[in-house]
Scaffold this active site. Sequence first.
Site, PDB file in Angstrom:
ATOM      1  N   ASP A  77       7.045  -3.170  -7.412  1.00 48.19           N
ATOM      2  CA  ASP A  77       7.166  -4.540  -6.909  1.00 48.19           C
ATOM      3  C   ASP A  77       6.636  -5.596  -7.869  1.00 48.19           C
ATOM      4  OD1 ASP A  77       8.341  -3.933  -4.420  1.00 48.19           O
ATOM      5  OD2 ASP A  77       6.415  -3.194  -3.712  1.00 48.19           O
ATOM      6  N   HIS A  80      -0.941   2.379  -5.858  1.00 49.34           N
ATOM      7  CA  HIS A  80       0.030   3.188  -5.123  1.00 49.34           C
ATOM      8  C   HIS A  80      -0.670   4.404  -4.538  1.00 49.34           C
ATOM      9  CE1 HIS A  80       3.641   5.481  -4.160  1.00 49.34           C
ATOM     10  NE2 HIS A  80       4.221   4.294  -4.121  1.00 49.34           N
TER      11      HIS A  80
HETATM   12  N1  CMC Z   1      -5.957  -4.565  -5.683  1.00 50.83           N
HETATM   13  C1  CMC Z   1      -7.273  -4.310  -5.637  1.00 50.83           C
HETATM   14  N2  CMC Z   1      -7.807  -3.147  -5.216  1.00 50.83           N
HETATM   15  C2  CMC Z   1      -6.963  -2.193  -4.823  1.00 50.83           C
HETATM   16  C3  CMC Z   1      -5.565  -2.384  -4.846  1.00 50.83           C
HETATM   17  C4  CMC Z   1      -5.076  -3.627  -5.304  1.00 50.83           C
HETATM   18  N3  CMC Z   1      -3.761  -3.860  -5.361  1.00 50.83           N
HETATM   19  N4  CMC Z   1      -4.953  -1.260  -4.394  1.00 50.83           N
HETATM   20  C5  CMC Z   1      -5.933  -0.394  -4.083  1.00 50.83           C
HETATM   21  N5  CMC Z   1      -7.141  -0.950  -4.356  1.00 50.83           N
HETATM   22  C6  CMC Z   1      -8.444  -0.306  -4.208  1.00 50.83           C
HETATM   23  C7  CMC Z   1      -8.898  -0.264  -2.763  1.00 50.83           C
HETATM   24  O1  CMC Z   1      -9.608  -1.419  -2.415  1.00 50.83           O
HETATM   25  C8  CMC Z   1      -9.720   0.985  -2.748  1.00 50.83           C
HETATM   26  O2  CMC Z   1     -10.963   0.683  -3.337  1.00 50.83           O
HETATM   27  P1  CMC Z   1     -12.323   1.456  -2.900  1.00 50.83           P
HETATM   28  O3  CMC Z   1     -12.042   2.913  -3.077  1.00 50.83           O
HETATM   29  O4  CMC Z   1     -13.350   0.919  -3.864  1.00 50.83           O
HETATM   30  O5  CMC Z   1     -12.569   1.065  -1.480  1.00 50.83           O
HETATM   31  C9  CMC Z   1      -8.992   1.922  -3.708  1.00 50.83           C
HETATM   32  O6  CMC Z   1      -8.295   1.050  -4.610  1.00 50.83           O
HETATM   33  C10 CMC Z   1      -7.993   2.842  -3.059  1.00 50.83           C
HETATM   34  O7  CMC Z   1      -7.139   2.064  -2.242  1.00 50.83           O
HETATM   35  P2  CMC Z   1      -6.572   2.556  -0.861  1.00 50.83           P
HETATM   36  O8  CMC Z   1      -6.333   1.375   0.007  1.00 50.83           O
HETATM   37  O9  CMC Z   1      -7.401   3.651  -0.324  1.00 50.83           O
HETATM   38  O10 CMC Z   1      -5.192   3.181  -1.341  1.00 50.83           O
HETATM   39  P3  CMC Z   1      -3.962   3.480  -0.433  1.00 50.83           P
HETATM   40  O11 CMC Z   1      -3.286   4.638  -1.031  1.00 50.83           O
HETATM   41  O12 CMC Z   1      -4.334   3.564   0.995  1.00 50.83           O
HETATM   42  O13 CMC Z   1      -3.061   2.145  -0.589  1.00 50.83           O
HETATM   43  C11 CMC Z   1      -1.516   0.593  -1.442  1.00 50.83           C
HETATM   44  C12 CMC Z   1      -1.999   2.045  -1.463  1.00 50.83           C
HETATM   45  C13 CMC Z   1      -0.175   0.509  -2.183  1.00 50.83           C
HETATM   46  C14 CMC Z   1      -1.274   0.141   0.004  1.00 50.83           C
HETATM   47  C15 CMC Z   1      -2.570  -0.317  -2.133  1.00 50.83           C
HETATM   48  O14 CMC Z   1      -2.695   0.046  -3.486  1.00 50.83           O
HETATM   49  C16 CMC Z   1      -2.234  -1.799  -2.016  1.00 50.83           C
HETATM   50  O15 CMC Z   1      -2.588  -2.416  -1.027  1.00 50.83           O
HETATM   51  N6  CMC Z   1      -1.543  -2.385  -3.043  1.00 50.83           N
HETATM   52  C17 CMC Z   1      -1.090  -3.751  -2.971  1.00 50.83           C
HETATM   53  C18 CMC Z   1       0.203  -3.829  -2.138  1.00 50.83           C
HETATM   54  C19 CMC Z   1       1.387  -3.271  -2.883  1.00 50.83           C
HETATM   55  O16 CMC Z   1       1.619  -3.576  -4.058  1.00 50.83           O
HETATM   56  N7  CMC Z   1       2.192  -2.463  -2.181  1.00 50.83           N
HETATM   57  C20 CMC Z   1       3.437  -1.902  -2.742  1.00 50.83           C
HETATM   58  C21 CMC Z   1       3.359  -0.424  -2.940  1.00 50.83           C
HETATM   59  S1  CMC Z   1       4.685   0.195  -3.978  1.00 50.83           S
HETATM   60  C22 CMC Z   1       6.160  -0.150  -3.102  1.00 50.83           C
HETATM   61  C23 CMC Z   1       6.322   0.741  -1.942  1.00 50.83           C
HETATM   62  O17 CMC Z   1       6.795   1.864  -2.137  1.00 50.83           O
HETATM   63  O18 CMC Z   1       6.008   0.331  -0.833  1.00 50.83           O
END
Ligand code: CMC
Length: 390
Positions: free
Chosen positions: A325, A268
């Site tokens: 989720d 998140h």
């Molecule tokens: N699986 C594997 N690696 C992950 C995941 C995951 N689910 N989420 C984040 N990471 C890693 C990402 O690859 C990055 O790694 P590094 O720093 O080594 O490159 C690090 O963690 C930080 O991730 P980010 O993409 O910079 O984080 P963000 O804040 O931009 O993204 C997120 C947040 C929710 C989009 C992401 O965690 C994700 O894609 N999760 C899976 C989709 C998901 O479950 N979404 C629902 C969110 S909660 C409901 C809502 O309110 O929408």
Amino acid sequence: TGFITLDPGYVNTGSCLSAITFMDGEKGILRYRGIPVEQLAEHSTFKETAYLLINGRLPNRTELTQFSINLNDNSLVHTDLKVFFQNFPRASHPMGILSAMVNALRSFYPSLGTSEEEINITMTRLLAKVRTMAAMSYKISRGHELVLPRPDLTYCENFLNMMFDTPVKPYEIKKEVVRALRVFWILHADHEQNCSTSSVRMVGSARVNLYAAISAGIAALWGPLHGGANQAVIEMLTDVHTSGGNCRKAVERAKDKNDPFRLPGFGHRVYKTYDPRAKIIKKICDELLESMQISDPLLDIARELEEIALKDPYFIDHNLYPNVDFYSGIVLRAIGIPTNMFTVMFALGRLPGWIAQWKESTDDPHWKISRPRQIYTGNQQCDYIPLHAR
Ligand code: CMC
């Protein structure tokens, strides 16, 4: 033009002042208008929580009764909307349909008004009709007759009844199912400046009507990184199940930087600890399945995946915990909601939050159109080359 700060994804940019929802991502705290979400999930109804978010405080008895009457009075939808539904291609995703339909409401109910009372009617109309429309789209997708809303049922009961009642098998409203839906919707009701809410505010800042702004929010929510994750989780769990149940493989894939796959339902932007909503929905999930005597293999896979991921150094270092989720799809499955409607269920829950945030921005005397800047990386000036010379 001054100095421009680059902040991709607005990780450190506050876009507004807001008194609606408080989040502490380090401690895993979520409060609506100051009230912890745990207390609302335990004691409140979805209708009351919607009122709280939109109006800033809990309603007294008279206000709640009036709100119920208004929701009831506005819960029918124009029959012409049925034709609109029927003409979408059969394979359309319900979120695409919902976004288009909400935008279309502006044409069906053109008088938006400017007085507080008229704006309240538009907000109530949305809350009441979108729920009816979601159930209607399900019935049409099944080729069944529509079931109309009933004044004697609660907001959650009405939705379940409109979805599942049929002339040959009357829907039996079970209190544990109503409770699960009520909590699911309360947990989704607002989440400060997430992608869809920011879309509602941004589109709204151009002074479009409320329907158009909410339609933009629905489109944003559809994405698998946002609300679409609840559908993606069930699809992933099903994949793991049908390919032999190897949870470790899914975790390893999520860690592989050469693979775009991320574990849906984990991670998140704000929570760097267990999502407080996930804790509550996980408990509801266990209780619902137990009381309905459902044994869902996907729940076992989810539990195992969580256990492996939470012990994995990559997930620990990256502060990746289950989000709302991760378990919510299993709850929705047990209720009987088809997978492609999961994100619609999220949208129905988020409606009060979107409306409250839109209202807060319209009430702001310093409301400005959203207009971020950029850091230009393209060509410096170059000359036009005529077609024959290219
Ligand atoms: N699986 C594997 N690696 C992950 C995941 C995951 N689910 N989420 C984040 N990471 C890693 C990402 O690859 C990055 O790694 P590094 O720093 O080594 O490159 C690090 O963690 C930080 O991730 P980010 O993409 O910079 O984080 P963000 O804040 O931009 O993204 C997120 C947040 C929710 C989009 C992401 O965690 C994700 O894609 N999760 C899976 C989709 C998901 O479950 N979404 C629902 C969110 S909660 C409901 C809502 O309110 O929408």
